[in-house]
Write a protein that holds these residues in place. Structure first.
Motif, short mmCIF file in Angstrom:
data_model
loop_
_atom_site.label_atom_id
_atom_site.label_comp_id
_atom_site.label_asym_id
_atom_site.label_seq_id
_atom_site.Cartn_x
_atom_site.Cartn_y
_atom_site.Cartn_z
N HIS A 91 38.89 29.45 27.60
CA HIS A 91 39.51 30.23 28.67
C HIS A 91 38.63 30.31 29.91
O HIS A 91 37.42 30.52 29.82
N TYR A 92 39.30 30.18 31.05
CA TYR A 92 38.66 30.36 32.34
C TYR A 92 39.13 31.69 32.91
O TYR A 92 40.11 32.28 32.46
N PHE A 93 38.44 32.16 33.95
CA PHE A 93 38.73 33.46 34.53
C PHE A 93 39.22 33.31 35.96
O PHE A 93 38.68 32.54 36.75
N PHE A 94 40.25 34.08 36.27
CA PHE A 94 40.84 34.14 37.61
C PHE A 94 40.62 35.57 38.10
O PHE A 94 41.31 36.50 37.67
N TYR A 95 39.62 35.76 38.96
CA TYR A 95 39.31 37.09 39.49
C TYR A 95 40.07 37.32 40.80
O TYR A 95 40.11 36.43 41.65
N LYS A 96 40.60 38.50 40.93
CA LYS A 96 41.26 38.91 42.17
C LYS A 96 40.56 40.16 42.68
O LYS A 96 40.54 41.20 42.01
N LEU A 97 39.96 40.06 43.85
CA LEU A 97 39.27 41.18 44.47
C LEU A 97 40.01 41.54 45.76
O LEU A 97 40.06 40.72 46.69
N LYS A 98 40.60 42.72 45.80
CA LYS A 98 41.40 43.12 46.95
C LYS A 98 40.63 44.12 47.81
O LYS A 98 40.26 45.20 47.36
N LYS A 99 40.41 43.75 49.05
CA LYS A 99 39.62 44.56 49.97
C LYS A 99 40.35 45.84 50.33
O LYS A 99 41.56 45.86 50.53
N GLY A 100 39.59 46.93 50.41
CA GLY A 100 40.14 48.21 50.84
C GLY A 100 40.75 49.03 49.74
O GLY A 100 41.29 50.11 50.01
N GLN A 101 40.66 48.56 48.50
CA GLN A 101 41.22 49.32 47.38
C GLN A 101 40.21 49.36 46.25
O GLN A 101 40.42 48.82 45.18
N ARG A 102 39.09 49.99 46.52
CA ARG A 102 37.98 49.96 45.57
C ARG A 102 38.34 50.59 44.23
O ARG A 102 38.69 51.76 44.15
N SER A 103 38.27 49.79 43.18
CA SER A 103 38.45 50.25 41.81
C SER A 103 38.15 49.09 40.89
O SER A 103 38.10 47.94 41.32
N MET A 104 37.95 49.38 39.61
CA MET A 104 37.73 48.34 38.62
C MET A 104 38.93 48.34 37.69
O MET A 104 39.02 49.15 36.77
N ILE A 138 42.43 39.31 50.09
CA ILE A 138 42.15 39.02 48.69
C ILE A 138 41.13 37.90 48.56
O ILE A 138 41.25 36.85 49.21
N PHE A 139 40.14 38.12 47.72
CA PHE A 139 39.20 37.07 47.34
C PHE A 139 39.54 36.63 45.93
O PHE A 139 39.60 37.44 45.01
N ILE A 140 39.77 35.33 45.75
CA ILE A 140 40.09 34.77 44.45
C ILE A 140 38.93 33.89 44.01
O ILE A 140 38.52 32.97 44.73
N SER A 141 38.39 34.18 42.84
CA SER A 141 37.29 33.40 42.29
C SER A 141 37.73 32.84 40.94
O SER A 141 38.08 33.59 40.02
N ILE A 142 37.71 31.52 40.82
CA ILE A 142 38.11 30.83 39.59
C ILE A 142 36.86 30.24 38.96
O ILE A 142 36.17 29.41 39.57
N THR A 143 36.58 30.65 37.72
CA THR A 143 35.27 30.40 37.14
C THR A 143 35.33 30.55 35.64
O THR A 143 36.34 30.97 35.09
N PHE A 144 34.24 30.21 34.93
CA PHE A 144 34.15 30.68 33.55
C PHE A 144 33.04 31.71 33.42
O PHE A 144 32.55 31.97 32.32
N GLY A 145 32.63 32.32 34.55
CA GLY A 145 31.69 33.43 34.51
C GLY A 145 32.37 34.67 33.94
O GLY A 145 33.33 35.18 34.51
N GLN A 146 31.87 35.16 32.81
CA GLN A 146 32.52 36.28 32.12
C GLN A 146 32.37 37.59 32.90
O GLN A 146 31.43 37.77 33.66
#
Length: 257
Positions: free
Chosen positions: A207-220, A172-180
């Motif tokens: 509001h800030y954004f907490f993105y979760k990108l999980k490898k091997g499960q491609r979808s949006m 899992i890649f977690i990105s914490i940002t205010f990039g919409q």
């Protein structure tokens, strides 16, 4: 009265940059870290801890990109995660962080001087990679946010490629940002990546954004139900980077007496 998210207000004002472009200068960060004990970008751990606990297990191997003088790694350690590696490009930040975690007895936390655009790790060696505000620095001279400069895109993609490479399968890649999402999705959803993308929002008012990108499960997947998305002004990134007064005001408002 609770402490603010940085070491103190006067110190934070002293270390603020004269222009957002200073954030791209390694000398600025060395000077800042030499004078500033601690500062949290985009809220402290308490604001998104529940999201971390949903995605980071105690036995996870974690890589933090651009640790600076944040207490994120220490917060994770105190929550039971003890296989943590932190990197930063600033030798000053690394030296001071090494002393801090050693002083606390957190010997399992490794702190290394390294560039997030050229990660010195083997393939598939981390369960979780996390960054908080680090990727945002790459956007300070991006120009039009709807059509960022090719040089900016190239750097961001280089970072993401490295993250994707060092993540284990199902990592899992977690990105914490205010990039919409409408600005981050074209980058995160590049065909070369095999990860799903979802996000949560946190914070009151802004509001800030907490993105979760999980490898091997491609979808949006998109935003999880129950979150009310309050998209900030398109200029908020540059406003916050040009002047950290927004963060100072937030800290003052949230201090409990």
């Amino acid at each position: 009265m609770e402490e603010s998210e940085g070491s103190n207000l006067s110190e934070k004002r002293d270390v603020g940059p004269s222009t957002a472009l200073d954030y791209l200068d390694p000398r600025y960060w060395d000077e800042r870290f030499s004078r500033e004990e601690h500062y949290e970008w985009f809220k402290d751990y308490s604001h998104f801890r529940y999201l971390i606990q949903q995605n980071v297990k105690p036995d996870s191997s974690v890589l933090e990109l651009g640790c600076g003088n944040s207490q994120l790694s220490e917060n994770l350690y105190e929550d039971g995660v003890n296989e943590i590696t932190c990197i930063d490009l600033s030798a000053v930040a690394v030296e001071r962080m090494q002393k801090r975690v050693q002083h606390k007895g957190y010997k399992e936390i490794k702190v290394l001087e390294a560039d997030m655009l050229d990660l010195p790790f083997g393939d598939e060696c981390f369960d979780v990679v996390i960054e908080k505000g680090t990727m945002d620095v790459l956007f300070v001279d991006s120009g039009d946010p709807w059509n960022p400069r090719p040089a900016t895109v190239a750097k961001v993609m280089l970072m993401l490629q490295g993250v994707h490479r060092v993540l284990k399968p199902d990592g899992i890649f977690i990105s914490i940002t205010f990039g919409q999402p409408h600005f981050r999705r074209p980058l995160f959803d590049s065909p070369e990546f095999t990860w799903s993308v979802e996000w949560h929002t946190f914070g009151d008012g802004f509001h800030y954004f907490f993105y979760k990108l999980k490898k091997g499960q491609r979808s949006m997947v998109g935003e999880r139900p129950g979150n009310k998305l309050q998209v900030p002004s398109i200029n908020m990134l540059h406003e916050e980077l040009e002047s950290e007064d927004y963060i100072f005001r937030t800290n003052i408002d949230e201090m409990d007496c």
